[in-house]
Design a protein around this motif. Sequence first.
Motif, PDB file in Angstrom:
ATOM      1  N   ARG A   1       0.849  -1.189   0.000  1.00 47.05           N
ATOM      2  CA  ARG A   1       0.000   0.000   0.000  1.00 47.05           C
ATOM      3  C   ARG A   1       0.886   1.241   0.000  1.00 47.05           C
ATOM      4  N   VAL A   2       0.678   2.101  -0.974  1.00 48.49           N
ATOM      5  CA  VAL A   2       1.368   3.394  -1.049  1.00 48.49           C
ATOM      6  C   VAL A   2       0.283   4.455  -1.186  1.00 48.49           C
ATOM      7  N   ASP A   3       0.227   5.361  -0.225  1.00 48.44           N
ATOM      8  CA  ASP A   3      -0.877   6.316  -0.136  1.00 48.44           C
ATOM      9  C   ASP A   3      -2.176   5.516  -0.044  1.00 48.44           C
ATOM     10  N   ASP A   4      -3.077   5.713  -0.965  1.00 44.85           N
ATOM     11  CA  ASP A   4      -4.357   5.012  -0.887  1.00 44.85           C
ATOM     12  C   ASP A   4      -4.563   4.055  -2.057  1.00 44.85           C
ATOM     13  N   GLN A   5      -3.477   3.450  -2.511  1.00 44.69           N
ATOM     14  CA  GLN A   5      -3.611   2.476  -3.585  1.00 44.69           C
ATOM     15  C   GLN A   5      -2.642   1.317  -3.387  1.00 44.69           C
ATOM     16  N   MET A   6      -2.876   0.253  -4.148  1.00 40.95           N
ATOM     17  CA  MET A   6      -2.004  -0.921  -4.126  1.00 40.95           C
ATOM     18  C   MET A   6      -0.954  -0.789  -5.226  1.00 40.95           C
ATOM     19  N   ILE A   7       0.285  -1.066  -4.875  1.00 39.33           N
ATOM     20  CA  ILE A   7       1.400  -0.987  -5.814  1.00 39.33           C
ATOM     21  C   ILE A   7       2.019  -2.370  -5.975  1.00 39.33           C
ATOM     22  N   LEU A   8       2.297  -2.755  -7.219  1.00 37.94           N
ATOM     23  CA  LEU A   8       3.050  -3.981  -7.479  1.00 37.94           C
ATOM     24  C   LEU A   8       4.519  -3.609  -7.596  1.00 37.94           C
ATOM     25  N   THR A   9       5.285  -3.870  -6.554  1.00 39.91           N
ATOM     26  CA  THR A   9       6.681  -3.438  -6.519  1.00 39.91           C
ATOM     27  C   THR A   9       7.577  -4.289  -7.398  1.00 39.91           C
ATOM     28  N   ALA A  10       7.090  -5.458  -7.826  1.00 39.06           N
ATOM     29  CA  ALA A  10       7.919  -6.368  -8.627  1.00 39.06           C
ATOM     30  C   ALA A  10       7.732  -6.172 -10.123  1.00 39.06           C
ATOM     31  N   TYR A  11       6.896  -5.236 -10.540  1.00 40.95           N
ATOM     32  CA  TYR A  11       6.636  -5.084 -11.972  1.00 40.95           C
ATOM     33  C   TYR A  11       7.928  -4.725 -12.712  1.00 40.95           C
ATOM     34  N   GLY A  12       8.237  -5.523 -13.753  1.00 45.60           N
ATOM     35  CA  GLY A  12       9.421  -5.268 -14.564  1.00 45.60           C
ATOM     36  C   GLY A  12      10.719  -5.724 -13.951  1.00 45.60           C
ATOM     37  N   ARG A  13      10.654  -6.391 -12.803  1.00 43.59           N
ATOM     38  CA  ARG A  13      11.877  -6.834 -12.118  1.00 43.59           C
ATOM     39  C   ARG A  13      11.903  -8.355 -12.053  1.00 43.59           C
ATOM     40  N   SER A  14      12.984  -8.931 -12.493  1.00 43.11           N
ATOM     41  CA  SER A  14      13.093 -10.387 -12.530  1.00 43.11           C
ATOM     42  C   SER A  14      14.260 -10.876 -11.693  1.00 43.11           C
ATOM     43  N   SER A  15      14.108 -12.093 -11.199  1.00 47.52           N
ATOM     44  CA  SER A  15      15.201 -12.740 -10.467  1.00 47.52           C
ATOM     45  C   SER A  15      16.200 -13.392 -11.405  1.00 47.52           C
ATOM     46  N   GLY A  16      15.978 -13.280 -12.707  1.00 52.17           N
ATOM     47  CA  GLY A  16      16.895 -13.851 -13.688  1.00 52.17           C
ATOM     48  C   GLY A  16      16.148 -14.620 -14.753  1.00 52.17           C
ATOM     49  N   PHE A  17      16.806 -14.820 -15.890  1.00 51.22           N
ATOM     50  CA  PHE A  17      16.188 -15.476 -17.037  1.00 51.22           C
ATOM     51  C   PHE A  17      17.004 -16.689 -17.450  1.00 51.22           C
ATOM     52  N   CYS A  18      16.290 -17.772 -17.802  1.00 56.44           N
ATOM     53  CA  CYS A  18      16.938 -18.975 -18.326  1.00 56.44           C
ATOM     54  C   CYS A  18      16.086 -19.560 -19.444  1.00 56.44           C
ATOM     55  N   ILE A  19      16.746 -20.222 -20.363  1.00 51.25           N
ATOM     56  CA  ILE A  19      16.028 -21.009 -21.361  1.00 51.25           C
ATOM     57  C   ILE A  19      16.097 -22.471 -20.930  1.00 51.25           C
ATOM     58  N   ASP A  20      14.935 -23.088 -20.796  1.00 52.33           N
ATOM     59  CA  ASP A  20      14.807 -24.454 -20.299  1.00 52.33           C
ATOM     60  C   ASP A  20      14.080 -25.325 -21.310  1.00 52.33           C
ATOM     61  N   PRO A  21      14.199 -26.647 -21.154  1.00 50.32           N
ATOM     62  CA  PRO A  21      13.274 -27.530 -21.874  1.00 50.32           C
ATOM     63  C   PRO A  21      11.891 -27.418 -21.243  1.00 50.32           C
ATOM     64  N   ILE A  22      10.842 -27.481 -22.043  1.00 49.12           N
ATOM     65  CA  ILE A  22       9.484 -27.359 -21.520  1.00 49.12           C
ATOM     66  C   ILE A  22       9.192 -28.469 -20.516  1.00 49.12           C
ATOM     67  N   GLU A  23       9.861 -29.610 -20.678  1.00 50.70           N
ATOM     68  CA  GLU A  23       9.645 -30.731 -19.759  1.00 50.70           C
ATOM     69  C   GLU A  23      10.066 -30.406 -18.331  1.00 50.70           C
ATOM     70  N   LYS A  24      10.854 -29.357 -18.149  1.00 56.47           N
ATOM     71  CA  LYS A  24      11.330 -29.009 -16.813  1.00 56.47           C
ATOM     72  C   LYS A  24      10.257 -28.311 -15.984  1.00 56.47           C
ATOM     73  N   LYS A  25       9.165 -27.863 -16.594  1.00 58.78           N
ATOM     74  CA  LYS A  25       8.180 -27.047 -15.886  1.00 58.78           C
ATOM     75  C   LYS A  25       7.371 -27.775 -14.810  1.00 58.78           C
ATOM     76  N   PRO A  26       6.975 -29.024 -14.815  1.00 56.72           N
ATOM     77  CA  PRO A  26       7.041 -29.936 -15.955  1.00 56.72           C
ATOM     78  C   PRO A  26       5.751 -29.896 -16.779  1.00 56.72           C
ATOM     79  N   LEU A  27       5.940 -29.876 -18.092  1.00 52.48           N
ATOM     80  CA  LEU A  27       4.832 -30.017 -19.041  1.00 52.48           C
ATOM     81  C   LEU A  27       5.260 -31.033 -20.094  1.00 52.48           C
ATOM     82  N   ASN A  28       4.644 -32.190 -20.075  1.00 48.86           N
ATOM     83  CA  ASN A  28       5.014 -33.263 -20.995  1.00 48.86           C
ATOM     84  C   ASN A  28       4.131 -33.325 -22.242  1.00 48.86           C
ATOM     85  N   HIS A  29       2.999 -32.601 -22.205  1.00 49.75           N
ATOM     86  CA  HIS A  29       2.061 -32.678 -23.319  1.00 49.75           C
ATOM     87  C   HIS A  29       1.851 -31.315 -23.973  1.00 49.75           C
ATOM     88  N   PHE A  30       2.753 -30.397 -23.767  1.00 49.77           N
ATOM     89  CA  PHE A  30       2.646 -29.052 -24.331  1.00 49.77           C
ATOM     90  C   PHE A  30       3.868 -28.800 -25.196  1.00 49.77           C
TER      91      PHE A  30
END
Length: 358
Positions: A43-72
């Motif tokens: 809460r900031v003033d009288d509204q809700m703020i998403l403080t994580a917007y646009g901020r990531s803990s890091g990016f990786c390229i994975d196999p889809i099976e790691k999610k795990p999704l075996n049928h997608f």
Amino acid sequence: MKEALYPGRYWHSLGDGRIQCDLCPRYCRLHADQRGACFVRQRVDDQMILTAYGRSSGFCIDPIEKKPLNHFYPGSSVLSFGTAGCNLTCKFCQNWDISKSREMETLAAVAGPEAIAEAAAAYGCKSVAFTYNDPVIFAEYAMDVADACHERGVKAVAVTAGYMGAEARRDFYAKMDAANVDLKAFTDEFYFKLAGARLQPVLETLEYLRHETDVWLEITTLLIPGKNDSDDEIRAESRWIAKELGGDVPLHFTAFHPDYKMSDVPPTPPATLTRARAIALAEGLQYVYTGNVHDAEGATTYCPACHAPLIVRDWHAIESYRLTQGGRCPDCSAPIAGRFERFDRQFGRRRIPIRIGS
């Protein structure tokens, strides 16, 4: 600065001067400057703020099976990222350094939706996955990324615990193409004591996904010795899935390793996963997998009609792929539930960290 703050949705004002977050069933009620239990909604003033917007803990390229999704789109690559925080308090969290972080806002890379979508397309990723921590808590960011991805022909995947309010759930899954929902156990006691949540909202999310959306759904249950691995509980979960969702929803039983606040609990024996898989199959589930172990049988997709092996896997690598382009068994022509296309090559089991943004 104030102009950089991203306004969050899914909240309303209360008569006592607080505001209530309606994003998830925790319904945090906040005074000035307070943060929700997830840490990233404030809460900031009288509204809700998403403080994580646009901020990531890091990016990786994975196999889809790691999610795990075996049928997608088996064998495809997925650009994976998360933020900080979580709306559950799992004592067994295996990504706790991210989900429990209280410093990630200053440490994380900054990347907007367009940059993420462009990177996914440039790297040839079939999809982008919101994962590592729960995308429920950064729903607005994830939905904007999904929109940007769809403009470039890239799919959007949610890896989530499914603990979400009805309005947010409707908006969020309207943007998603696939989801793996972590059904942590099948007792409310487990959810309350070990995850700080309740079971029923997760079941409602699963039913909503299956019956009111076109989102491809798979389910994962991490089996923890002595906590949620009894025959009775596994049978009850499998029976509920078969009855309420259908026998063609893939279910993954994965192995626990000691971590976070449950480092004194032993790892899951492979025999437990094999036993769970046998129970689920006996209850009518057609696609049941074991994960976090080397188990060729438990990783293979079999035809539910003639039982021929169709996709043989070793961990996240595909050893053999026999499905037709339309997703049918080549031996008996039975349709296999999922999202499939022409299979030329696979991404494999590797994991590639990449840099996006600043």
